[in-house]
Enzyme design. Structure first.
Site, PDB file in Angstrom:
ATOM      1  N   ASP A  32      -3.904  -0.860  -6.186  1.00 17.34           N
ATOM      2  CA  ASP A  32      -3.484  -1.057  -4.812  1.00 17.34           C
ATOM      3  C   ASP A  32      -1.961  -0.890  -4.814  1.00 17.34           C
ATOM      4  O   ASP A  32      -1.325  -1.052  -5.848  1.00 17.34           O
ATOM      5  CB  ASP A  32      -3.881  -2.475  -4.398  1.00 17.34           C
ATOM      6  CG  ASP A  32      -3.102  -2.966  -3.212  1.00 17.34           C
ATOM      7  OD1 ASP A  32      -3.172  -2.295  -2.177  1.00 17.34           O
ATOM      8  OD2 ASP A  32      -2.439  -4.004  -3.326  1.00 17.34           O
ATOM      9  N   ASP A  69      -4.355  -7.207  -5.070  1.00 21.43           N
ATOM     10  CA  ASP A  69      -3.882  -8.553  -4.786  1.00 21.43           C
ATOM     11  C   ASP A  69      -4.374  -9.108  -3.458  1.00 21.43           C
ATOM     12  O   ASP A  69      -4.424 -10.307  -3.268  1.00 21.43           O
ATOM     13  CB  ASP A  69      -2.351  -8.559  -4.753  1.00 21.43           C
ATOM     14  CG  ASP A  69      -1.826  -7.800  -3.544  1.00 21.43           C
ATOM     15  OD1 ASP A  69      -2.309  -6.684  -3.307  1.00 21.43           O
ATOM     16  OD2 ASP A  69      -0.955  -8.332  -2.823  1.00 21.43           O
ATOM     17  N   ASP A  80      -8.272  -5.992  -0.681  1.00 17.08           N
ATOM     18  CA  ASP A  80      -8.688  -5.401  -1.951  1.00 17.08           C
ATOM     19  C   ASP A  80      -9.967  -6.036  -2.483  1.00 17.08           C
ATOM     20  O   ASP A  80     -10.627  -5.475  -3.358  1.00 17.08           O
ATOM     21  CB  ASP A  80      -7.597  -5.589  -3.012  1.00 17.08           C
ATOM     22  CG  ASP A  80      -6.310  -4.899  -2.614  1.00 17.08           C
ATOM     23  OD1 ASP A  80      -6.398  -3.777  -2.075  1.00 17.08           O
ATOM     24  OD2 ASP A  80      -5.236  -5.478  -2.824  1.00 17.08           O
TER      25      ASP A  80
HETATM   26  P1  ADP Z   1      -2.099  -2.087   0.761  1.00 19.35           P
HETATM   27  O1  ADP Z   1      -3.440  -1.460   0.664  1.00 19.35           O
HETATM   28  O2  ADP Z   1      -1.018  -1.142   0.342  1.00 19.35           O
HETATM   29  O3  ADP Z   1      -2.011  -3.407   0.037  1.00 19.35           O
HETATM   30  P2  ADP Z   1      -2.764  -3.224   3.349  1.00 19.35           P
HETATM   31  O4  ADP Z   1      -4.143  -2.658   3.377  1.00 19.35           O
HETATM   32  O5  ADP Z   1      -2.614  -4.673   3.099  1.00 19.35           O
HETATM   33  O6  ADP Z   1      -1.829  -2.390   2.327  1.00 19.35           O
HETATM   34  O7  ADP Z   1      -2.091  -2.876   4.710  1.00 19.35           O
HETATM   35  C1  ADP Z   1      -2.190  -1.575   5.222  1.00 19.35           C
HETATM   36  C2  ADP Z   1      -1.459  -1.426   6.507  1.00 19.35           C
HETATM   37  O8  ADP Z   1      -2.045  -2.241   7.525  1.00 19.35           O
HETATM   38  C3  ADP Z   1      -0.022  -1.887   6.434  1.00 19.35           C
HETATM   39  O9  ADP Z   1       0.814  -0.879   5.924  1.00 19.35           O
HETATM   40  C4  ADP Z   1       0.250  -2.149   7.909  1.00 19.35           C
HETATM   41  O10 ADP Z   1       0.472  -0.952   8.577  1.00 19.35           O
HETATM   42  C5  ADP Z   1      -1.070  -2.728   8.411  1.00 19.35           C
HETATM   43  N1  ADP Z   1      -1.075  -4.190   8.351  1.00 19.35           N
HETATM   44  C6  ADP Z   1      -1.827  -4.981   7.559  1.00 19.35           C
HETATM   45  N2  ADP Z   1      -1.574  -6.282   7.774  1.00 19.35           N
HETATM   46  C7  ADP Z   1      -0.602  -6.335   8.688  1.00 19.35           C
HETATM   47  C8  ADP Z   1       0.138  -7.386   9.339  1.00 19.35           C
HETATM   48  N3  ADP Z   1      -0.049  -8.682   9.040  1.00 19.35           N
HETATM   49  N4  ADP Z   1       1.054  -7.050  10.239  1.00 19.35           N
HETATM   50  C9  ADP Z   1       1.273  -5.772  10.535  1.00 19.35           C
HETATM   51  N5  ADP Z   1       0.637  -4.745   9.980  1.00 19.35           N
HETATM   52  C10 ADP Z   1      -0.295  -4.994   9.077  1.00 19.35           C
HETATM   53 MG    MG Z   2      -1.982  -5.215  -1.477  1.00 22.78          MG
END
Ligand code: ADP
Ligand code: MG
Length: 724
Positions: free
Chosen positions: A406, A619, A623
Site C-alpha cells: 500500500d 496499514d 487495506d
Molecule cells: P492508500 O491506498 O494510498 O493508503 P487510501 O485508500 O487510504 O490511500 O485513500 C485514497 C484516497 O481516498 C486518498 O488519496 C483521498 O483522496 C481519499 N480519502 C480517503 N480518506 C479520506 C479522508 N479522510 N479525507 C479526504 N480524502 C480521503
Molecule cells: Mg494506507
C-alpha cells in the site's frame, strides 16, 4: 462441523498444565473430542506448549462453557491472571526434571559399576531401580495421561521398550534409554520454555507503578489504578509504565523492547510513547491514553501467545500421525517376535532384536522436529519486532513470490503534510483559507486517515477554532462527510463526488476537478471540500498534501529483488500523479492507482493467480480486505489501524519496512531447518531399521541413535532463536 458463513468464529486460548512426557497423541485425542462438541469448530490442544486454542460459535457456546468442557476432559486449566507465578513454576519444574535426570544417571552408574565388579546384587538392583523410577517418571505420567484420553503415544513406546530391555536381562540398556529419554525431554522443555520466556520477559519489563500527578503532587500508583487521562512524570532512565501522549518535555526513547529498533526515537509534545520502553535523556509529562491491560505491549504478548498455540500445518499433520505410527511400531514389534518364533527362531535373540527394532523405529525425533524450529522462529521474530500470528505464517513466508505494498502509511511515512489550501474565489460562502481549513478540520477530527490527521494538525498549527461535527461517515478510499453547524460537509477525491454523491447536483465540480488535476501533476494528493445545503452541493475549495517516502524503502525493494521476489507492486487509493512519483522513487515494477478497497482485493487475487504466493503490506482500514486475501498479510504495527492489525498474519511492530526481507529470509531458513530436521529424523529411523533387519545392531546403539537424533533435531531448531 461446517462453519456457517455469516457468523465469524470466536477464538479463545487457555493455558493448561503440562504433564510430563513428549507425546502429543493425547492432546490430539482431546482436540478431537472437543471438536465433536456442538458449537466448536476447531480445537488445537498442545501438551507440549501447555495451551488449548478453540474457535467456536459464540451463539452456541460461551467461553466459560469451553473452560468447563476442557476440565471435563481431565485437563487442568491454569489461572491466566497470574503470568509471573506461571514462569516461576516452569522454572521449578525444569529444575526438578533436571534433578531426576541426574538421579537416573547416578542410579545407572551404580548399577553398571556394581555389575562390572560383581558387587552385591542388592546394590545393583537398587541402582537400576532408582534409574528406572526417576528416568521413567515423567514418561509414565505422560503415557498414563494419554491412555486416559484413550490414545497411545511415544511415551508409552519408550516405557515399554525400557521394560522390555529389563525383561530380557538388559537392565543397563533400558536404564540408558530412560536416561537419554529424560535428558532430551528436559532439553526440549528448556528449549520451549526459552522461547516462551523470550516473550514473557516483555511483561517483566513493564514497571509495576507510575508517578502520577494528582492535585499538583506526584504520587506512586500501581499501574492498574491509573486511569485514562491521568498524567504521569518520567525522569531520564525511567521505564515507561503505560501508553500515552507526551504533554510536555522532550526526550529520546529507546523502543527496542517493542519494536526491535535500537536507535532511540525523539519524543516531543503530541508524540505517542509506549509502556515497557525506556525514557533515556530528558524529562517528560505523559497523559495516559490506554489502560494497562490494553497497552501495545499487552496486545503484543497476547498475540504471540496466540501464535504459539496455533499449530503449523506440518506440525498438525505430524501430531495427528503420532498415534497410528505408534500403533504401527507396536505391530512391527509383535511381528518381529511372532514371525521368527513361528519359523523356529530362538526366543532370547528374537526378543532382543524386536526391542532394538522398537526403539529404532520410534518417531520421537520426527514429533519434535517441527515445533523445535517453528517456536524458535516465532520467538526470534518477536525479538526483531516482527510478530507472526501463528507457526503457519512462518512457513508461508518462505513461499512468497510477489509483494504488494500500500502507498500511504506503508511506503510513505504517514507524516503527511498539508501544502495548499485554496478557496474557490467565485464563492462568497467562505471568505478565507482559514475558514475553509477549520471546516475541513471539524470533519477530519473524526477520521483516522493520514490526510485527516494532517488537516487537523494544520488547523491546530494556525490556532483555528474548530467546531464540533456530528454524523461522521467515511467512504473508504474516497472521502468523508459530517455535519458541521447546520450543513453537511463533504471532503473527498474525484471518485467520491462521482460515485458516493452520484445523485446530487454538484456546483463548481468542473473547476474543482481541473484544480485537482494540476495539483496532481505536481505530485500532490488533493481533495475537494464541499458544503451541502438544501440538497445542493457546492465546492468551496481544495486542499493538497505531500507525503515522504519512509527511509530505506528503496533499499528494501532492491533487497526483495535480490531474494528472488519476482514482482513488486504498489497499490494505492491515491491519484495517478502521486502514485507515479512515489513508485519511481522506490522502484517498484508496477503501480495501480485510484483503487477502492475492493479493487485492491481483485488486484491481489490476480497476483495470486499469476504468482501463486503473494504478500500484501498495508496499514489502513482500506487495506484490511486485501490483507485477508493475500497469502501473507503484513500490517504496520505502529501506524496501522486496529482492523489491519487484526486481519494481518504478520505485524511489523516498529513500522520498519526493512524487516520485510527478514520475514522472507526467516521463513526460508525455517523451512530449510524443517527439511533438515525431518531428514535427520526419518534418516536415522530408516538407517537403523535397515541395519537391524539386515545384520542386527546392539540395543545400546539403537538407543543412542534414536535419542541422539532427537537431541540433534531439538538443538538444530533452537539455532533459529538467534537468527537475524
Ligand atoms: P492508500 O491506498 O494510498 O493508503 P487510501 O485508500 O487510504 O490511500 O485513500 C485514497 C484516497 O481516498 C486518498 O488519496 C483521498 O483522496 C481519499 N480519502 C480517503 N480518506 C479520506 C479522508 N479522510 N479525507 C479526504 N480524502 C480521503
Ligand atoms: Mg494506507
Amino acid at each position: 462441523m461446517e462453519q456457517p458463513e455469516e457468523i465469524p468464529p470466536a477464538t479463545c486460548t487457555l493455558s493448561i498444565e503440562r504433564r510430563g512426557g513428549r507425546g502429543e497423541a493425547g492432546a490430539v485425542a482431546v482436540a478431537r473430542t472437543l471438536e465433536a462438541t456442538p458449537g466448536v469448530y476447531e480445537a488445537d490442544v498442545s501438551f507440549r506448549t501447555g495451551s488449548v486454542r478453540i474457535s467456536y460459535d459464540q451463539s452456541a457456546i460461551t467461553r466459560d462453557d469451553l473452560e468447563r468442557l476442557v476440565r471435563d476432559h481431565n485437563v487442568t486449566v491454569r489461572d491466566e491472571t497470574e503470568p509471573d507465578t506461571d514462569d516461576v513454576r516452569t522454572r521449578a519444574d525444569l529444575r526438578r526434571e533436571a534433578a531426576f535426570v541426574v538421579l537416573t544417571l547416578a542410579g545407572m552408574g551404580i548399577g553398571l559399576v556394581t555389575g562390572w565388579r560383581n558387587g552385591p546384587q542388592l546394590l545393583l538392583w537398587a541402582g537400576y531401580g532408582v534409574a528406572y523410577v526417576f528416568g521413567g517418571w515423567y514418561g509414565l505420567k505422560g503415557a498414563v495421561e494419554t491412555l486416559r484420553h484413550r490414545a497411545v503415544d511415544i511415551d508409552l513406546l519408550m516405557i515399554v521398550a525400557a521394560l522390555g530391555a529389563l525383561s530380557i536381562g538388559a537392565p543397563f540398556e533400558g536404564a540408558m534409554l530412560l536416561f537419554l529419554f529424560s535428558l532430551s525431554n528436559t532439553l526440549q522443555h528448556y528449549a520451549i520454555g526459552r522461547s516462551r520466556r523470550a516473550i514473557r520477559s516483555l511483561v517483566e519489563m513493564r514497571p509495576e507503578s507510575a508517578q502520577v500527578l494528582r492535585d499538583g503532587a506526584e504520587v506512586a500508583l500501581p499501574i492498574d489504578e491509573v486511569e485514562v487521562g491521568d498524567v504521569f512524570v518520567l525522569r531520564p532512565g525511567d521505564r515507561i509504565p503505560l501508553d500515552g501522549v507526551v504533554r510536555s518535555g522532550e526526550s529520546a526513547v529507546d523502543q527496542a523492547s517493542l519494536t526491535g529498533e535500537s536507535v532511540p526515537v525523539t519524543k516531543t509534545p503530541g508524540d505517542e510513547v509506549f509502556g515497557g520502553t525506556i525514557n533515556e535523556s530528558g524529562s517528560l509529562e505523559v497523559e495516559v491514553t490506554r489502560q494497562a491491560h490494553e497497552s501495545a505491549i499487552a496486545r503484543l504478548i497476547h498475540m504471540v501467545e496466540r501464535a504459539q498455540s496455533e499449530k503449523a500445518p506440518t506440525q498438525r499433520l505430524i501430531d495427528r500421525l503420532e498415534q497410528p505410527y505408534v500403533l504401527g511400531v507396536f505391530g512391527l514389534t509383535v511381528a518381529a517376535i511372532a514371525v521368527p518364533l513361528a519359523l523356529g527362531g530362538e526366543f532370547a535373540s528374537t526378543f532382543y532384536r524386536a526391542m532394538t527394532l522398537m526403539v529404532a523405529a520410534s518417531p520421537c525425533a520426527v514429533v519434535i522436529s517441527t515445533p523445535a524450529a517453528v517456536l524458535s522462529a516465532i520467538a526470534s521474530g518477536g525479538r526483531q519486532g516482527v510478530l507472526f500470528k501463528g507457526g503457519e505464517h512462518v512457513e508461508t513466508a518462505a513461499t512468497v513470490d510477489a509483494v504488494a505494498f500500500d502507498k500511504t502509511g506503508t511506503l510513505t511515512a504517514g507524516d503527511t503534510q498539508l501544502t495548499d489550501v485554496a478557496v474557490d474565489d467565485r464563492r462568497d460562502e467562505v471568505a478565507t483559507e482559514d475558514e475553509l481549513l477549520a471546516l475541513a478540520a471539524a470533519v477530519q477530527a473524526r477520521s483516522e486517515h493520514h490526510l485527516a490527521k494532517a488537516t487537523v494538525a494544520a488547523a491546530a498549527e494556525r490556532s483555528l477554532d474548530v467546531a464540533d461535527a456530528t454524523g461522521f461517515r467515511a467512504a473508504a478510499g474516497k472521502g468523508v462527510r459530517a455535519t458541521v453547524g447546520d450543513a453537511r460537509v463533504h471532503i473527498g477525491n474525484r471518485s467520491y463526488f462521482e460515485t458516493t454523491l452520484a445523485d446530487a447536483e454538484i456546483d463548481g465540480f468542473e473547476r474543482g476537478v481541473d484544480r485537482l488535476a494540476s495539483l496532481e501533476a505536481e505530485g500532490k494528493t488533493s481533495v475537494l471540500v464541499a458544503r451541502e445545503t438544501n440538497g445542493v452541493v457546492r465546492v468551496l475549495g481544495w486542499l493538497a498534501f505531500t507525503d515522504t517516502l519512509r527511509p530505506g524503502a528503496a533499499e528494501m525493494v532492491a533487497e526483495l529483488r535480490s531474494l528472488g521476489v519476482e514482482r513488486v507492486v504498489m497499490l494505492t487509493g491515491d491519484n495517478e500523479g502521486v502514485a507515479r512519483r512515489i513508485a519511481d522513487e522506490v522502484g517498484v515494477d508496477e503501480v495501480q492507482a485510484e483503487l477502492l478497497p475492493e479493487e485492491k482485493v481483485t488486484t491481489i487475487e490476480e497476483l495470486v493467480s499469476r504468482y501463486g504466493s503473494v504478500a500484501m503490506v498495508g496499514d489502513g482500514v482500506n487495506d484490511a480486505p486485501a490483507l485477508a486475501t493475500a497469502t501473507l498479510g503484513v500490517a504496520m504495527g505502529g501506524a496501522g489501524t486496529d482492523v489491519a492489525l487484526e486481519t494481518a498474519d504478520v505485524v511489523l511492530m516498529g513500522d520498519d519496512l526493512g524487516k520485510i526481507p527478514y520475514v522472507l529470509r526467516l521463513g526460508r531458513k525455517t523451512r530449510r531447518t524443517l527439511t533438515v530436521n525431518l531428514a535427520i529424523a526419518f534418516g536415522a529411523i530408516a538407517l537403523m531399521v535397515a541395519a537391524i533387519l539386515l545384520r542386527g545392531i546392539p540395543l545400546p546403539l539403537a538407543v543412542v541413535g534414536h535419542e541422539g537424533s532427537t537431541v540433534l533435531v531439538s538443538l538444530n531448531g533452537l539455532r533459529l532463536l538467534s537468527y537475524r
